[in-house]
Design a protein around this motif. Sequence first.
Motif, PDB file in Angstrom:
ATOM      1  N   ARG A   1       0.834  -1.213   0.000  1.00  0.00           N
ATOM      2  CA  ARG A   1       0.000   0.000   0.000  1.00  0.00           C
ATOM      3  C   ARG A   1       0.869   1.263   0.000  1.00  0.00           C
ATOM      4  O   ARG A   1       0.576   2.228  -0.696  1.00  0.00           O
ATOM      5  CB  ARG A   1      -0.956   0.000   1.200  1.00  0.00           C
ATOM      6  N   ASP A   2       1.963   1.242   0.779  1.00  0.00           N
ATOM      7  CA  ASP A   2       2.848   2.409   0.844  1.00  0.00           C
ATOM      8  C   ASP A   2       3.573   2.618  -0.486  1.00  0.00           C
ATOM      9  O   ASP A   2       3.740   3.752  -0.948  1.00  0.00           O
ATOM     10  CB  ASP A   2       3.874   2.245   1.970  1.00  0.00           C
ATOM     11  N   TYR A   3       4.010   1.522  -1.083  1.00  0.00           N
ATOM     12  CA  TYR A   3       4.716   1.607  -2.361  1.00  0.00           C
ATOM     13  C   TYR A   3       3.789   2.136  -3.452  1.00  0.00           C
ATOM     14  O   TYR A   3       4.188   2.965  -4.279  1.00  0.00           O
ATOM     15  CB  TYR A   3       5.256   0.228  -2.744  1.00  0.00           C
ATOM     16  N   PHE A   4       2.540   1.687  -3.432  1.00  0.00           N
ATOM     17  CA  PHE A   4       1.571   2.123  -4.433  1.00  0.00           C
ATOM     18  C   PHE A   4       1.321   3.628  -4.320  1.00  0.00           C
ATOM     19  O   PHE A   4       1.312   4.353  -5.327  1.00  0.00           O
ATOM     20  CB  PHE A   4       0.265   1.347  -4.252  1.00  0.00           C
ATOM     21  N   LEU A   5       1.145   4.121  -3.102  1.00  0.00           N
ATOM     22  CA  LEU A   5       0.958   5.559  -2.894  1.00  0.00           C
ATOM     23  C   LEU A   5       2.212   6.336  -3.296  1.00  0.00           C
ATOM     24  O   LEU A   5       2.129   7.430  -3.870  1.00  0.00           O
ATOM     25  CB  LEU A   5       0.620   5.845  -1.429  1.00  0.00           C
ATOM     26  N   GLU A   6       3.362   5.764  -3.011  1.00  0.00           N
ATOM     27  CA  GLU A   6       4.635   6.396  -3.376  1.00  0.00           C
ATOM     28  C   GLU A   6       4.713   6.613  -4.886  1.00  0.00           C
ATOM     29  O   GLU A   6       5.128   7.677  -5.357  1.00  0.00           O
ATOM     30  CB  GLU A   6       5.781   5.502  -2.904  1.00  0.00           C
ATOM     31  N   LEU A   7       4.285   5.605  -5.642  1.00  0.00           N
ATOM     32  CA  LEU A   7       4.287   5.723  -7.102  1.00  0.00           C
ATOM     33  C   LEU A   7       3.341   6.828  -7.568  1.00  0.00           C
ATOM     34  O   LEU A   7       3.658   7.585  -8.491  1.00  0.00           O
ATOM     35  CB  LEU A   7       3.885   4.391  -7.740  1.00  0.00           C
ATOM     36  N   LEU A   8       2.190   6.918  -6.930  1.00  0.00           N
ATOM     37  CA  LEU A   8       1.224   7.953  -7.311  1.00  0.00           C
ATOM     38  C   LEU A   8       1.782   9.344  -7.040  1.00  0.00           C
ATOM     39  O   LEU A   8       1.661  10.247  -7.871  1.00  0.00           O
ATOM     40  CB  LEU A   8      -0.094   7.755  -6.551  1.00  0.00           C
ATOM     41  N   TYR A   9       2.391   9.527  -5.882  1.00  0.00           N
ATOM     42  CA  TYR A   9       2.956  10.828  -5.535  1.00  0.00           C
ATOM     43  C   TYR A   9       4.105  11.208  -6.467  1.00  0.00           C
ATOM     44  O   TYR A   9       4.291  12.379  -6.790  1.00  0.00           O
ATOM     45  CB  TYR A   9       3.461  10.828  -4.085  1.00  0.00           C
TER      46      TYR A   9
ATOM     47  N   GLU B   1       2.558   4.733 -15.000  1.00  0.00           N
ATOM     48  CA  GLU B   1       2.647   3.470 -15.743  1.00  0.00           C
ATOM     49  C   GLU B   1       3.025   2.320 -14.818  1.00  0.00           C
ATOM     50  O   GLU B   1       2.461   1.225 -14.898  1.00  0.00           O
ATOM     51  CB  GLU B   1       3.668   3.604 -16.877  1.00  0.00           C
ATOM     52  N   ARG B   2       3.989   2.587 -13.941  1.00  0.00           N
ATOM     53  CA  ARG B   2       4.416   1.538 -13.007  1.00  0.00           C
ATOM     54  C   ARG B   2       3.299   1.229 -12.010  1.00  0.00           C
ATOM     55  O   ARG B   2       3.063   0.063 -11.665  1.00  0.00           O
ATOM     56  CB  ARG B   2       5.685   1.985 -12.284  1.00  0.00           C
ATOM     57  N   ALA B   3       2.597   2.263 -11.559  1.00  0.00           N
ATOM     58  CA  ALA B   3       1.485   2.055 -10.627  1.00  0.00           C
ATOM     59  C   ALA B   3       0.368   1.255 -11.291  1.00  0.00           C
ATOM     60  O   ALA B   3      -0.233   0.364 -10.673  1.00  0.00           O
ATOM     61  CB  ALA B   3       0.954   3.403 -10.144  1.00  0.00           C
ATOM     62  N   LYS B   4       0.101   1.555 -12.555  1.00  0.00           N
ATOM     63  CA  LYS B   4      -0.954   0.835 -13.281  1.00  0.00           C
ATOM     64  C   LYS B   4      -0.596  -0.636 -13.442  1.00  0.00           C
ATOM     65  O   LYS B   4      -1.457  -1.516 -13.320  1.00  0.00           O
ATOM     66  CB  LYS B   4      -1.176   1.483 -14.653  1.00  0.00           C
ATOM     67  N   LYS B   5       0.680  -0.906 -13.693  1.00  0.00           N
ATOM     68  CA  LYS B   5       1.131  -2.296 -13.841  1.00  0.00           C
ATOM     69  C   LYS B   5       0.939  -3.060 -12.528  1.00  0.00           C
ATOM     70  O   LYS B   5       0.460  -4.202 -12.519  1.00  0.00           O
ATOM     71  CB  LYS B   5       2.602  -2.319 -14.255  1.00  0.00           C
ATOM     72  N   VAL B   6       1.316  -2.407 -11.418  1.00  0.00           N
ATOM     73  CA  VAL B   6       1.142  -3.037 -10.104  1.00  0.00           C
ATOM     74  C   VAL B   6      -0.331  -3.328  -9.849  1.00  0.00           C
ATOM     75  O   VAL B   6      -0.700  -4.417  -9.374  1.00  0.00           O
ATOM     76  CB  VAL B   6       1.713  -2.130  -8.988  1.00  0.00           C
TER      77      VAL B   6
ATOM     78  N   LEU C   1      -5.772  12.572  -6.689  1.00  0.00           N
ATOM     79  CA  LEU C   1      -6.972  12.512  -7.528  1.00  0.00           C
ATOM     80  C   LEU C   1      -6.603  12.381  -9.004  1.00  0.00           C
ATOM     81  O   LEU C   1      -7.171  11.543  -9.725  1.00  0.00           O
ATOM     82  CB  LEU C   1      -7.824  13.765  -7.307  1.00  0.00           C
ATOM     83  N   GLU C   2      -5.662  13.195  -9.453  1.00  0.00           N
ATOM     84  CA  GLU C   2      -5.261  13.151 -10.862  1.00  0.00           C
ATOM     85  C   GLU C   2      -4.611  11.815 -11.213  1.00  0.00           C
ATOM     86  O   GLU C   2      -4.833  11.271 -12.301  1.00  0.00           O
ATOM     87  CB  GLU C   2      -4.307  14.311 -11.165  1.00  0.00           C
ATOM     88  N   ALA C   3      -3.808  11.282 -10.282  1.00  0.00           N
ATOM     89  CA  ALA C   3      -3.172   9.986 -10.523  1.00  0.00           C
ATOM     90  C   ALA C   3      -4.225   8.884 -10.604  1.00  0.00           C
ATOM     91  O   ALA C   3      -4.160   8.004 -11.473  1.00  0.00           O
ATOM     92  CB  ALA C   3      -2.172   9.683  -9.412  1.00  0.00           C
ATOM     93  N   ALA C   4      -5.208   8.938  -9.702  1.00  0.00           N
ATOM     94  CA  ALA C   4      -6.275   7.930  -9.704  1.00  0.00           C
ATOM     95  C   ALA C   4      -7.053   7.973 -11.014  1.00  0.00           C
ATOM     96  O   ALA C   4      -7.398   6.930 -11.585  1.00  0.00           O
ATOM     97  CB  ALA C   4      -7.210   8.168  -8.520  1.00  0.00           C
ATOM     98  N   GLU C   5      -7.309   9.172 -11.504  1.00  0.00           N
ATOM     99  CA  GLU C   5      -8.043   9.317 -12.767  1.00  0.00           C
ATOM    100  C   GLU C   5      -7.259   8.712 -13.927  1.00  0.00           C
ATOM    101  O   GLU C   5      -7.833   8.071 -14.810  1.00  0.00           O
ATOM    102  CB  GLU C   5      -8.334  10.798 -13.028  1.00  0.00           C
ATOM    103  N   LYS C   6      -5.934   8.895 -13.913  1.00  0.00           N
ATOM    104  CA  LYS C   6      -5.111   8.339 -14.986  1.00  0.00           C
ATOM    105  C   LYS C   6      -5.079   6.812 -14.939  1.00  0.00           C
ATOM    106  O   LYS C   6      -4.880   6.161 -15.967  1.00  0.00           O
ATOM    107  CB  LYS C   6      -3.694   8.907 -14.903  1.00  0.00           C
ATOM    108  N   LEU C   7      -5.269   6.260 -13.738  1.00  0.00           N
ATOM    109  CA  LEU C   7      -5.290   4.808 -13.595  1.00  0.00           C
ATOM    110  C   LEU C   7      -6.698   4.238 -13.772  1.00  0.00           C
ATOM    111  O   LEU C   7      -6.891   3.023 -13.730  1.00  0.00           O
ATOM    112  CB  LEU C   7      -4.745   4.400 -12.224  1.00  0.00           C
ATOM    113  N   GLY C   8      -7.680   5.138 -13.937  1.00  0.00           N
ATOM    114  CA  GLY C   8      -9.056   4.686 -14.107  1.00  0.00           C
ATOM    115  C   GLY C   8      -9.729   4.297 -12.811  1.00  0.00           C
ATOM    116  O   GLY C   8     -10.708   3.540 -12.811  1.00  0.00           O
ATOM    117  N   LEU C   9      -9.230   4.836 -11.686  1.00  0.00           N
ATOM    118  CA  LEU C   9      -9.807   4.521 -10.378  1.00  0.00           C
ATOM    119  C   LEU C   9     -10.835   5.580 -10.000  1.00  0.00           C
ATOM    120  O   LEU C   9     -10.574   6.777 -10.120  1.00  0.00           O
ATOM    121  CB  LEU C   9      -8.713   4.460  -9.307  1.00  0.00           C
ATOM    122  N   GLN C  10     -11.977   5.159  -9.548  1.00  0.00           N
ATOM    123  CA  GLN C  10     -13.043   6.068  -9.154  1.00  0.00           C
ATOM    124  C   GLN C  10     -12.989   6.315  -7.651  1.00  0.00           C
ATOM    125  O   GLN C  10     -13.174   5.403  -6.858  1.00  0.00           O
ATOM    126  CB  GLN C  10     -14.411   5.482  -9.533  1.00  0.00           C
ATOM    127  N   LEU C  11     -12.706   7.575  -7.270  1.00  0.00           N
ATOM    128  CA  LEU C  11     -12.671   7.911  -5.852  1.00  0.00           C
ATOM    129  C   LEU C  11     -14.016   8.471  -5.394  1.00  0.00           C
ATOM    130  O   LEU C  11     -14.235   8.648  -4.226  1.00  0.00           O
ATOM    131  CB  LEU C  11     -11.552   8.928  -5.568  1.00  0.00           C
TER     132      LEU C  11
END
Length: 264
Positions: free
Chosen positions: A200-208, A213-218, A254-264
Amino acid sequence: MPEDAGKEALESLGLTVIRAVGIIEVRTRRGWVKLRLYDVEGEVEGVAASLASALKAPALESGPHLILGEVSARLWDEGAKVVFPDGSSEVVALYTYDGFLDVRMPTDYVKGLKATIRVGGKTYELPLKLEDLIEIQGRGPDALEKLEKAVAVYGLEKIVSREALEELKRRKAEVKVEVDYEAGFVLVKEGGKVRVAALRDYFLELLYRGEHERAKKVYDEAPEEVKRSLLETVKEEYNALKELGEESRARVILEAAEKLGLQL
């Protein structure tokens, strides 16, 4: 002319010389003129005429009286007055100052001046070195956003040095990541260093960091249950930031989530 003649002449006019900046070249109607530049304290208006007369050589002055444009518009030129021994003079724009991005960019009328950008209260010379980029990254999302805007406006080559870009590419190529979805941990191998991070920490780190692309792959390779957990992690982070009033960091998530197609 002796190297310290300019310094002595400035001091004779009642100015305090702070430092010698170096040699610059200024393009005038008479061609390119070499001048030795000094930082001084004191009233500089009219100094160039006195220097040109005393030294029998072209002289330059620059200061608040030679701001070209409206400061309130947050975009103006910093001018300089070049005076020749015969008394003729002209005003040349040395820098363009961008008050929106805190960038000072030398104009085409000068050689030998450094461009700068101010980020997080510190001024950096452009193009940025690798250590500058690392330091700016540590200053948070607002600093990174300013850098991204500067690149968009002025071009990557003017903002980031070629050496820094090459080193970043090399480091990125050396990074290897192993994700253990079942255990919820990530093993990151970077060069000769290895670190373990919670998924979870690594995933947030990628977003920040904007590594979408790496976050989407994970995320895409995760089992459905882990996907739901990661989505919940992002939602919690976003809501916590909103509650704390950290709007800029919340916007990054928020912008990172949108790029990954995640609905917040």
